[in-house]
Enzyme design. Sequence first.
Site: not given
Length: 315
Positions: A174, A149
Amino acid sequence: MVTRTPLADTAQRLRDGMAQGVLSFPLTSFHADGSLDLDGFRTYLAGQLATNPGALFPTCGTGEFSALDEDEYGQVVTAAVEVTAGRVPVMAGTGYGYAQALRFAHIAEDAGADALLVLPHYLNKAPQDGLVEQLCRIADGTRLPLVAYQRDHVTYDAETVRRIAAIPGVIGLKDGHSDLDRLQRSTLAAPDGFLFFNGAPTAELQARAYATVGIPAYSSAVHAFAPEIANAFFQALSAGDDSRVDKLLADFYVPFVELRDRRPGYAVSLVKAAARLRGRPVGPVRPPLTDPTPADLADLEALLTTGLNLVGATR
């Protein structure tokens, strides 16, 4: 005969889920005194699952990962796995430095999670080589597949994305930065099958832009309190119904972002307050987050009514 690996199976389940619905990042339920409310969480989660999200991401940012101790974390992930019962993948959050991230990873393994979302590490900015080594050490220490992420002080350049995609166990990225130039370079550098999804705050606002660089999947904080609105937007976007998308953006999502930006922490505390307005047993946020002011709560309630009316839903 092709033999599929557990990593490939998990990646395919996530890919299938991302194509069929938004990614759900559920809230963690607390009692009024701040203690963990597992019964409330189970009830809340059952309602979330009934709306058919593509995957479930407990104990992440919206779930106040950083406010949970290890025992609470294990209880929440276990409850998510039990309530989900295999219907959708469960990807638990993990983070801090790699040593602590592995402690949470092992708890998630024991709880039966399918994968891990590696949240930005604690505090320090780091060079690209250090970001790669961080993921290498986490991947080496867990059997669960990882999605990295990037947001806040963590940003991967395109060459780094190519490198992390080569780490056994790392299956996706992400993004929370919304730098489309960088993202286009990253998607081109990554191998076929590497997962990307839009994790910007209130991701619907950027969903069309992300799709232009090959990233149609996104997480939805709105799904945590109004899955009817989140699903209506997803369906309109998937169908290419631009007028419907524009109406939802103009009348609900843009005002929600403007309200969210009034105070730090509202990206979570507004979501939780909206869920409470709908009678969901989620309780308050934990410090250092604070619940919305009375004036902001009144504006949130009016906006929630507007959004539900737009999609023909009720409180």
